[in-house]
Design a protein around this motif. Structure first.
Motif, PDB file in Angstrom:
ATOM      1  N   ALA A   1      13.639  12.793  11.186  1.00 58.77           N
ATOM      2  CA  ALA A   1      13.594  13.396  10.381  1.00 58.77           C
ATOM      3  C   ALA A   1      12.366  12.618   9.299  1.00 58.77           C
ATOM      4  O   ALA A   1      11.338  12.565   8.827  1.00 58.77           O
ATOM      5  CB  ALA A   1      14.657  12.309   8.990  1.00 58.77           C
ATOM      6  N   ALA A   2      12.209  11.265   9.647  1.00 54.14           N
ATOM      7  CA  ALA A   2      10.486  10.497   9.190  1.00 54.14           C
ATOM      8  C   ALA A   2       9.591  11.346   9.207  1.00 54.14           C
ATOM      9  O   ALA A   2       8.661  11.639   8.791  1.00 54.14           O
ATOM     10  CB  ALA A   2      10.474   9.256   9.352  1.00 54.14           C
ATOM     11  N   ALA A   3       9.322  11.968  10.828  1.00 49.31           N
ATOM     12  CA  ALA A   3       8.564  12.385  11.017  1.00 49.31           C
ATOM     13  C   ALA A   3       8.190  13.600  10.016  1.00 49.31           C
ATOM     14  O   ALA A   3       6.970  14.044  10.611  1.00 49.31           O
ATOM     15  CB  ALA A   3       8.518  12.750  12.520  1.00 49.31           C
ATOM     16  N   LEU A   4       9.879  14.599   9.719  1.00 51.00           N
ATOM     17  CA  LEU A   4       9.609  15.704   8.984  1.00 51.00           C
ATOM     18  C   LEU A   4       8.881  15.456   7.953  1.00 51.00           C
ATOM     19  O   LEU A   4       7.999  16.404   7.113  1.00 51.00           O
ATOM     20  CB  LEU A   4      10.632  16.552   9.462  1.00 51.00           C
ATOM     21  N   MET A   5       9.484  14.404   7.718  1.00 48.14           N
ATOM     22  CA  MET A   5       9.118  14.266   5.679  1.00 48.14           C
ATOM     23  C   MET A   5       7.808  13.028   5.821  1.00 48.14           C
ATOM     24  O   MET A   5       7.574  13.433   4.431  1.00 48.14           O
ATOM     25  CB  MET A   5       9.895  13.119   5.298  1.00 48.14           C
ATOM     26  N   ALA A   6       7.198  12.659   6.250  1.00 48.68           N
ATOM     27  CA  ALA A   6       5.787  12.440   6.728  1.00 48.68           C
ATOM     28  C   ALA A   6       4.808  12.598   7.610  1.00 48.68           C
ATOM     29  O   ALA A   6       5.301  12.350   8.524  1.00 48.68           O
ATOM     30  CB  ALA A   6       5.957  11.273   5.795  1.00 48.68           C
ATOM     31  N   PRO A   7       3.229  12.571   7.583  1.00 51.75           N
ATOM     32  CA  PRO A   7       2.445  12.369   8.498  1.00 51.75           C
ATOM     33  C   PRO A   7       2.560  10.936   9.188  1.00 51.75           C
ATOM     34  O   PRO A   7       1.701  10.640   8.572  1.00 51.75           O
ATOM     35  CB  PRO A   7       0.834  12.973   7.488  1.00 51.75           C
ATOM     36  N   VAL A   8       3.236  11.060   9.830  1.00 52.11           N
ATOM     37  CA  VAL A   8       3.510   9.091  10.299  1.00 52.11           C
ATOM     38  C   VAL A   8       2.295   9.181  10.696  1.00 52.11           C
ATOM     39  O   VAL A   8       2.135   8.239  11.716  1.00 52.11           O
ATOM     40  CB  VAL A   8       4.832   9.205  11.300  1.00 52.11           C
ATOM     41  N   ALA A   9       1.122   9.830  12.260  1.00 55.14           N
ATOM     42  CA  ALA A   9       0.184   9.128  12.438  1.00 55.14           C
ATOM     43  C   ALA A   9      -1.274   9.177  11.408  1.00 55.14           C
ATOM     44  O   ALA A   9      -1.647   8.569  12.140  1.00 55.14           O
ATOM     45  CB  ALA A   9      -0.391  11.294  13.708  1.00 55.14           C
ATOM     46  N   GLU A  10      -0.640   9.528  10.406  1.00 55.97           N
ATOM     47  CA  GLU A  10      -1.860   9.312   9.422  1.00 55.97           C
ATOM     48  C   GLU A  10      -1.687   8.305   8.655  1.00 55.97           C
ATOM     49  O   GLU A  10      -2.707   7.666   7.644  1.00 55.97           O
ATOM     50  CB  GLU A  10      -1.925  10.365   8.673  1.00 55.97           C
ATOM     51  N   VAL A  11      -0.789   6.670   9.232  1.00 55.49           N
ATOM     52  CA  VAL A  11      -0.685   5.749   9.225  1.00 55.49           C
ATOM     53  C   VAL A  11      -2.155   5.474   8.588  1.00 55.49           C
ATOM     54  O   VAL A  11      -2.821   5.442  10.010  1.00 55.49           O
ATOM     55  CB  VAL A  11       0.247   4.705   9.175  1.00 55.49           C
ATOM     56  N   PRO A  12      -3.019   4.138   7.907  1.00 59.16           N
ATOM     57  CA  PRO A  12      -3.959   3.489   8.344  1.00 59.16           C
ATOM     58  C   PRO A  12      -3.426   2.757   9.058  1.00 59.16           C
ATOM     59  O   PRO A  12      -2.756   1.746   9.835  1.00 59.16           O
ATOM     60  CB  PRO A  12      -4.209   2.654   6.860  1.00 59.16           C
ATOM     61  N   ALA A  13      -5.026   2.493   9.887  1.00 58.36           N
ATOM     62  CA  ALA A  13      -5.061   1.760  11.009  1.00 58.36           C
ATOM     63  C   ALA A  13      -5.363   0.441  10.519  1.00 58.36           C
ATOM     64  O   ALA A  13      -4.633  -0.257  12.115  1.00 58.36           O
ATOM     65  CB  ALA A  13      -6.306   2.052  11.509  1.00 58.36           C
ATOM     66  N   GLY A  14      -5.476  -0.663   9.795  1.00 56.83           N
ATOM     67  CA  GLY A  14      -4.720  -1.796   9.284  1.00 56.83           C
ATOM     68  C   GLY A  14      -3.509  -2.384   9.505  1.00 56.83           C
ATOM     69  O   GLY A  14      -3.751  -3.207   9.172  1.00 56.83           O
ATOM     70  N   GLU A  15      -3.127  -0.730   8.680  1.00 53.94           N
ATOM     71  CA  GLU A  15      -1.807  -1.503   8.792  1.00 53.94           C
ATOM     72  C   GLU A  15      -0.165  -0.940   9.550  1.00 53.94           C
ATOM     73  O   GLU A  15       0.332  -1.313   9.522  1.00 53.94           O
ATOM     74  CB  GLU A  15      -1.120  -0.274   7.307  1.00 53.94           C
ATOM     75  N   LEU A  16      -0.720  -0.730  10.652  1.00 55.72           N
ATOM     76  CA  LEU A  16       0.017  -0.203  11.639  1.00 55.72           C
ATOM     77  C   LEU A  16       0.208  -1.331  12.474  1.00 55.72           C
ATOM     78  O   LEU A  16       1.260  -1.352  12.855  1.00 55.72           O
ATOM     79  CB  LEU A  16      -0.638   0.758  12.301  1.00 55.72           C
ATOM     80  N   PRO A  17      -0.433  -2.403  12.537  1.00 59.43           N
ATOM     81  CA  PRO A  17      -0.083  -4.196  13.520  1.00 59.43           C
ATOM     82  C   PRO A  17       0.724  -4.368  12.095  1.00 59.43           C
ATOM     83  O   PRO A  17       1.717  -5.412  12.559  1.00 59.43           O
ATOM     84  CB  PRO A  17      -1.156  -4.818  13.686  1.00 59.43           C
ATOM     85  N   VAL A  18       0.681  -4.352  10.919  1.00 60.50           N
ATOM     86  CA  VAL A  18       1.644  -4.966   9.597  1.00 60.50           C
ATOM     87  C   VAL A  18       3.282  -4.502   9.890  1.00 60.50           C
ATOM     88  O   VAL A  18       3.936  -4.916  10.561  1.00 60.50           O
ATOM     89  CB  VAL A  18       1.080  -5.008   8.423  1.00 60.50           C
ATOM     90  N   LEU A  19       3.471  -2.773   9.936  1.00 54.39           N
ATOM     91  CA  LEU A  19       4.136  -2.221  10.614  1.00 54.39           C
ATOM     92  C   LEU A  19       5.156  -2.936  11.282  1.00 54.39           C
ATOM     93  O   LEU A  19       6.067  -2.694  10.831  1.00 54.39           O
ATOM     94  CB  LEU A  19       4.353  -0.603   9.965  1.00 54.39           C
ATOM     95  N   VAL A  20       4.291  -2.883  12.385  1.00 60.78           N
ATOM     96  CA  VAL A  20       5.481  -3.331  13.979  1.00 60.78           C
ATOM     97  C   VAL A  20       5.844  -4.515  14.282  1.00 60.78           C
ATOM     98  O   VAL A  20       6.372  -5.227  14.785  1.00 60.78           O
ATOM     99  CB  VAL A  20       4.449  -2.884  15.295  1.00 60.78           C
ATOM    100  N   LEU A  21       4.769  -5.652  13.355  1.00 70.34           N
ATOM    101  CA  LEU A  21       4.879  -7.168  12.786  1.00 70.34           C
ATOM    102  C   LEU A  21       6.519  -6.883  12.185  1.00 70.34           C
ATOM    103  O   LEU A  21       7.022  -7.679  12.371  1.00 70.34           O
ATOM    104  CB  LEU A  21       4.143  -7.360  12.345  1.00 70.34           C
ATOM    105  N   PHE A  22       6.492  -5.769  11.031  1.00 70.01           N
ATOM    106  CA  PHE A  22       7.739  -5.911  10.536  1.00 70.01           C
ATOM    107  C   PHE A  22       9.003  -5.565  11.437  1.00 70.01           C
ATOM    108  O   PHE A  22       9.891  -6.158  11.001  1.00 70.01           O
ATOM    109  CB  PHE A  22       6.775  -4.904   9.456  1.00 70.01           C
ATOM    110  N   GLY A  23       8.862  -4.419  12.382  1.00 71.41           N
ATOM    111  CA  GLY A  23       9.758  -4.292  13.203  1.00 71.41           C
ATOM    112  C   GLY A  23      10.094  -4.958  14.267  1.00 71.41           C
ATOM    113  O   GLY A  23      11.760  -5.231  13.985  1.00 71.41           O
ATOM    114  N   LEU A  24       8.958  -6.444  14.369  1.00 69.40           N
ATOM    115  CA  LEU A  24       9.337  -7.099  15.239  1.00 69.40           C
ATOM    116  C   LEU A  24      10.515  -8.084  14.523  1.00 69.40           C
ATOM    117  O   LEU A  24      11.714  -8.529  14.871  1.00 69.40           O
ATOM    118  CB  LEU A  24       8.203  -8.116  15.801  1.00 69.40           C
TER     119      LEU A  24
END
Length: 301
Positions: free
Chosen positions: A191-214
């Motif tokens: 659903a998230a992949a359909l609702m938004a371009p998830v691959a276009e996350v800013p490079a600097g924010e991707l580690p923050v989101l992974v840390l968020f999940g961790l």
């Protein structure tokens, strides 16, 4: 005796760590520019991955998979629905509003258990539930005519989904907690992949989101491990530490000042949540589990 004391102290520490980590959710969400569905995708993917890895390392993955039945699927679906509202709520409303509305979840679960399971709570729990509802109303009243009303509504929906999960675990205590958490995250990925371009996350924010999940995976694990070592009422009381911590972090890090209605409503909710945890004076009858708000064995991943 020393073993019991050490187990108790370990439980207190684990629950306190869990509450502190969970309180950072609003900070993570508000500190990135990525859209809500992008956050849901990457945080969910990371949280599911870390949770599955934890189960694999503990040798529990196969065992939980074998008992993953319709009850676990229902819990996973409710968790996915709550997660879908969780991040947008922080994007649309203040961290304080969302955290304080969510604090009413254990009391909402007590009311739901009364309706669904015919588990009659004590009078003080009913009074506390009514007070918590009034506190939510005070907070929401401050958002009328403002853009944060939609966020408050999502926070209330998230709270109801969590109450449903708590009630389900009350009815089916043998259902595992970790794997449904991971599955609920995985359910949201398409659903998230359909609702938004998830691959276009800013490079600097991707580690923050992974840390968020961790950190959310760590918080879920520490909550489950701590709850095994403490009574349910004490777990619920210690978990309430998250409620004042979230607005405090938002004030210190984001300079987000809560409004008067948020402070008043939050005070009512906190009082309502903490009051039922106090044991009745001079009561010698065995404790009725329905006298306490339902402790949460898991959180939205």
């Amino acid at each position: 005796m020393s073993l019991n004391i050490s187990q108790r102290m370990a439980g207190i520490l684990l629950i306190a760590v869990s509450a502190a980590v969970f309180s950072s959710a609003g900070i993570f969400t508000r500190s990135v520019t990525a859209a809500a569905w992008v956050i849901i995708f990457w945080r969910g993917l990371a949280a599911a991955g870390f949770t599955l890895a934890y189960l694999g390392l503990r040798g529990q993955l196969a065992g939980e998979a074998r008992v993953f039945d319709r009850r676990a699927w229902l819990i996973a679906v409710m968790g996915a629905a709550g997660s879908a509202a969780f991040i947008p709520a922080f994007k649309l409303s203040s961290v304080a509003n969302v955290a304080l509305i969510y604090a009413a979840a254990p009391l909402a679960a007590a009311g739901l258990a009364w309706l669904v399971l015919r588990e009659a709570p004590a009078r003080r729990v009913l009074l506390a539930s009514a007070a918590a509802l009034a506190g939510v109303g005070i907070i929401v009243s401050g958002s009328l005519g403002q853009g944060s009303l939609a966020g408050d509504a999502l926070a209330l929906f998230m709270t109801l989904m969590m109450a449903g999960i708590m009630t389900a675990y009350r009815k089916w205590p043998d259902v595992p907690a970790a794997l449904p958490n991971a599955v609920s995250s995985l359910l949201l990925l398409p659903a998230a992949a359909l609702m938004a371009p998830v691959a276009e996350v800013p490079a600097g924010e991707l580690p923050v989101l992974v840390l968020f999940g961790l950190v959310f995976a760590v918080a879920s694990v520490t909550l489950c491990e701590g709850a095994r070592r403490l009574p349910a009422a004490e777990t619920a009381l210690l978990s309430a530490l998250e409620t004042p911590l979230a607005p405090l972090l938002a004030f210190l890090i984001l300079a987000e000042r809560p409004g008067l209605t948020t402070v008043l409503g939050g005070a009512v909710i906190l009082t309502a949540v903490l009051w039922p945890q106090k044991p009745p004076v001079r009561s010698r009858r065995p404790e009725n589990p329905a006298d306490q708000p339902i402790a949460c064995p898991s959180r939205f991943p």
